[in-house]
Scaffold this motif. Structure first.
Motif, short mmCIF file in Angstrom:
data_model
loop_
_atom_site.label_atom_id
_atom_site.label_comp_id
_atom_site.label_asym_id
_atom_site.label_seq_id
_atom_site.Cartn_x
_atom_site.Cartn_y
_atom_site.Cartn_z
N ALA A 23 0.84 -1.19 0.00
CA ALA A 23 0.00 0.00 0.00
C ALA A 23 0.87 1.24 0.00
O ALA A 23 1.96 1.26 0.56
N ALA A 24 0.36 2.29 -0.63
CA ALA A 24 1.12 3.52 -0.70
C ALA A 24 1.46 3.99 0.70
O ALA A 24 0.64 4.03 1.60
N GLY A 25 2.72 4.37 0.86
CA GLY A 25 3.17 4.90 2.13
C GLY A 25 3.62 3.83 3.10
O GLY A 25 4.18 4.15 4.15
N ALA A 26 3.39 2.55 2.80
CA ALA A 26 3.80 1.50 3.72
C ALA A 26 5.30 1.41 3.76
O ALA A 26 5.99 1.56 2.76
N ALA A 27 5.82 1.15 4.93
CA ALA A 27 7.27 1.01 5.06
C ALA A 27 7.70 -0.31 4.47
O ALA A 27 7.05 -1.34 4.66
N LEU A 28 8.82 -0.29 3.77
CA LEU A 28 9.32 -1.51 3.14
C LEU A 28 10.46 -2.08 3.96
O LEU A 28 11.29 -1.34 4.48
N PRO A 29 10.56 -3.38 4.05
CA PRO A 29 11.65 -3.98 4.81
C PRO A 29 12.97 -3.81 4.07
O PRO A 29 13.02 -3.82 2.85
N LEU A 30 14.01 -3.64 4.83
CA LEU A 30 15.33 -3.59 4.23
C LEU A 30 15.78 -5.00 3.91
O LEU A 30 15.35 -5.97 4.55
N LEU A 133 9.59 -7.42 -12.37
CA LEU A 133 10.40 -7.64 -11.19
C LEU A 133 9.60 -7.22 -9.96
O LEU A 133 8.99 -6.15 -9.95
N ALA A 134 9.59 -8.06 -8.94
CA ALA A 134 8.87 -7.73 -7.71
C ALA A 134 9.67 -8.24 -6.51
O ALA A 134 10.51 -9.12 -6.63
N TYR A 135 9.36 -7.67 -5.36
CA TYR A 135 9.98 -8.10 -4.10
C TYR A 135 8.88 -8.52 -3.15
O TYR A 135 7.87 -7.81 -2.99
N ARG A 136 9.07 -9.68 -2.52
CA ARG A 136 8.07 -10.23 -1.61
C ARG A 136 8.59 -10.15 -0.17
O ARG A 136 9.49 -10.91 0.22
N PRO A 137 8.05 -9.23 0.62
CA PRO A 137 8.58 -9.06 1.98
C PRO A 137 8.43 -10.30 2.85
O PRO A 137 9.26 -10.54 3.73
N SER A 138 7.38 -11.09 2.63
CA SER A 138 7.12 -12.22 3.53
C SER A 138 8.24 -13.24 3.55
O SER A 138 8.49 -13.88 4.58
N ASN A 139 8.92 -13.41 2.43
CA ASN A 139 10.05 -14.34 2.40
C ASN A 139 11.35 -13.67 1.94
O ASN A 139 12.32 -14.35 1.63
N THR A 153 6.23 -18.96 -20.25
CA THR A 153 6.47 -18.02 -19.16
C THR A 153 7.27 -18.71 -18.07
O THR A 153 6.97 -19.86 -17.70
N TYR A 154 8.27 -18.01 -17.58
CA TYR A 154 9.15 -18.56 -16.55
C TYR A 154 9.20 -17.64 -15.34
O TYR A 154 9.02 -16.42 -15.45
N LEU A 155 9.47 -18.25 -14.20
CA LEU A 155 9.64 -17.54 -12.94
C LEU A 155 11.05 -17.81 -12.41
O LEU A 155 11.48 -18.96 -12.36
N TYR A 156 11.74 -16.73 -12.06
CA TYR A 156 13.05 -16.82 -11.42
C TYR A 156 12.96 -16.14 -10.06
O TYR A 156 12.24 -15.14 -9.90
N THR A 157 13.72 -16.65 -9.08
CA THR A 157 13.74 -16.04 -7.75
C THR A 157 15.17 -15.94 -7.24
O THR A 157 16.05 -16.70 -7.63
N ALA A 158 15.35 -14.97 -6.33
CA ALA A 158 16.64 -14.78 -5.68
C ALA A 158 16.42 -13.99 -4.39
O ALA A 158 15.47 -13.19 -4.30
N THR A 159 17.25 -14.20 -3.42
CA THR A 159 17.16 -13.43 -2.18
C THR A 159 18.01 -12.17 -2.23
O THR A 159 17.94 -11.34 -1.33
N SER A 160 18.80 -12.01 -3.29
CA SER A 160 19.58 -10.80 -3.51
C SER A 160 19.64 -10.57 -5.01
O SER A 160 19.74 -11.53 -5.79
N VAL A 161 19.57 -9.31 -5.44
CA VAL A 161 19.55 -9.06 -6.88
C VAL A 161 20.84 -9.50 -7.54
O VAL A 161 20.86 -9.80 -8.74
#
Length: 551
Positions: A23-30, A133-139, A153-161
């Motif tokens: 949501a707009a204005g929500a703090a994002l995790p580092l 490209l998206a970031y998922r805070p939960s994981n 269509t393919y999905l790739y994931t990483a914990t660091s860019v």
């Protein structure tokens, strides 16, 4: 749809949003501490402390089209199209939305068939088109989702860019121009399609589909809409869409991700900030940690490609974005975003690379997948011939670097002692119409040449393998090769080649080469370092230094 079906550019995704759906204005995790970076040299373009707080468009004059931008904490990332270049889907990083550096690639190798290896076919103008490209805070994980060849269509994931990036099994559905949204409840959605726009809810792990529904049909009066970007802002859902190549529209739903949606035009035929360039479009929205909003789009600026421009955005009382103009146009400059001081200066996109260490830096991309057994990086780049061919477009292990605009010069230092008869090595201006300066070794003699007339047809088949336009004798085993390119749209779009035998005094070789400004190849010109055989494998060259400078 194929490129030939497009009114202009393929999915030219512009860049994306706030907090990947927070949501707009929500703090994002580092990000975790493992993603911290050592200090790097200050970029020349970066403002020193106390400097006037403005920025100039384009914010980055290099070819980064179909951009998707997100913010994670105090850091901004964006991903771009690369088509047949490998690794694909580069990720850039910024702390101020203006100064950017390379961080990594979401697609380490184009593992989509032999044609991407230049084996039994070619992948020119295929591969990585508009993706998301998206970031998922939960994981605490980054997600890249993209379509290959309109069929997979393919999905790739990483914990660091920086990676490692992991490819998951092919998704059972195809999402054209996918815009990935991770909702505030952690549900994953994709907006996609051309003209008929749909939304899919993905499985919790992102690797399957729960449901899909068409949510909008583009009126014939508008034509084509594509290049989805998907956001949730203040409880409403928005799908940002481009009309190639001159418009941007937005869909809004206050009833959930599956609509119904209403449409509003954001811009159409808006004058852009690059003289002779196109209309900024296929962009996305991003919110700063201080609550301000910006739209980052790209501008068609061939022969250089499609380059990003930034502008501030405000919102109407009823929840629609409005672009802030300067004199009725996308501004050539704006006040800089008001942001906290960066933790460090980003690494400049120009400068010297001596190929230190044993891996290439992420600013480099190969023309198709490389043969990894035929090159080494070890405080220098050694290219052993990987292909026997008279056609540069068919030669593997051609290493490319984007051209810095509006004008720039690339210089390589080349050791050619290990070349063999029939080998060709040098520095090219690479696109569907190409030219190069370099070395030919024949009958025991190595000489300097300038070659142009390397051409492709509309199906990216080779129609010309080059004509030698100038030659010069060569002594010694080391030479400096230089290409200077003016990639501003217009009549002056030329490249010139020169060489040096001492690294100080340069001599022009051959006529000026006029750079092709047609859009159909989509990617802009690149500087390209190559070495291929025409008789037999076994030869090699070593590049000890690459330097990219601007006036």
């Amino acid at each position: 749809m194929s490129a030939s079906d497009q009114p202009h550019h393929p999915s030219r995704r512009g860049i994306l949003t706030t907090a990947t759906g927070l949501a707009a204005g929500a703090a994002l995790p580092l990000l975790n501490a493992g993603s911290a970076h050592a200090a790097l040299p200050r970029a020349a373009a970066q403002e020193p402390p106390g400097a006037a707080a403005t920025f100039t468009n384009p914010v980055l004059w290099q070819d980064f089209a179909d951009i998707d931008v997100i913010r994670v904490g105090d850091t901004y990332y964006y991903s771009a199209s690369t088509m047949h270049y490998s690794p694909g889907a580069p990720i850039l990083r910024s702390y101020d939305l203006v100064n950017w550096e390379f961080a990594g690639h979401s697609v380490p190798r184009l593992d989509f068939g032999a044609k991407y290896d230049l084996s039994g076919g070619r992948g020119y103008v295929r591969g990585i088109w508009a993706s998301s490209l998206a970031y998922r805070p939960s994981n605490r994980t980054f997600y890249w989702l993209g379509q290959i060849d309109f069929a997979r269509t393919y999905l790739y994931t990483a914990t660091s860019v920086e990676g490692p990036w992991n490819r998951h099994a092919e998704l059972p559905q195809v999402y054209y121009d996918a815009g990935l949204l991770i909702d505030t409840d952690d549900t994953m959605y994709v907006a996609y399609g051309n003209t008929q726009i749909s939304v899919a809810q993905l499985a919790p792990d992102g690797r399957g589909q729960v449901r899909a529904q068409q949510v909008f049909s583009t009126p014939s009066s508008i034509g084509t809409l594509e290049g989805s970007r998907f956001y949730k802002i203040n409880g409403a859902y928005y799908i940002f869409l481009t009309r190639p190549a001159n418009g941007q529209y937005i869909l809004k739903s206050t009833s959930g991700p599956f609509g119904p949606y209403t449409l509003r035009q954001v811009l159409l035929n808006l004058p852009g900030p690059i003289p002779g360039g196109g209309v900024p479009h296929q962009g996305g929205l991003v919110q700063t940690q201080n609550g301000a909003w910006y739209y980052l789009a790209f501008v068609d600026a061939y022969p250089g490609g499609r380059v990003p421009a930034l502008a501030p955005v405000t919102w109407t009382s009823d929840g629609w974005p409005q672009l802030q103009l300067v004199g009725g146009a996308w501004g050539s400059s704006y006040p800089a975003p008001e942001l906290p001081p960066p933790p460090r200066q980003v690494e400049p996109l120009t400068g010297v690379d001596t190929f230190a260490g044993t891996t290439l830096r992420p600013k480099w991309e190969w023309n198709h997948n490389p043969d990894t057994s035929r090159y080494t990086v070890n405080n220098g780049l050694t290219l052993r011939t990987a292909t026997v061919t008279g056609d540069l477009y068919a030669a593997r292990n051609t290493l490319t670097h984007r051209v810095q605009g509006p004008t720039s010069t690339a210089t390589i230092t080349l050791d050619h002692a290990a070349m063999r008869d029939g080998d060709r090595a040098g520095l090219a201006m690479l696109r569907d119409s190409s030219a190069w300066i370099g070395l030919r070794r024949d009958n025991g003699t190595t000489r300097l040449v300038m070659v142009d007339g390397l051409t492709m047809d509309a199906n990216w088949n080779t129609t010309g393998t080059g004509t030698e336009r100038a030659t010069a004798p060569l002594t010694g085993t080391r030479v400096w090769l230089r290409a200077t390119a003016d990639i501003r749209p217009g009549t002056g779009r030329q490249a010139r080649f020169s060489y040096s035998t001492n690294g100080t005094t340069y001599t022009s070789l051959g006529p000026a080469f006029t750079l092709n400004n047609a859009w159909q190849f989509f990617m802009g010109y690149r500087y390209a370092i190559f070495n291929h055989a025409t008789q037999a494998l076994g030869g090699a060259v070593t590049v000890t230094r690459f330097e990219l400078t601007t006036p």
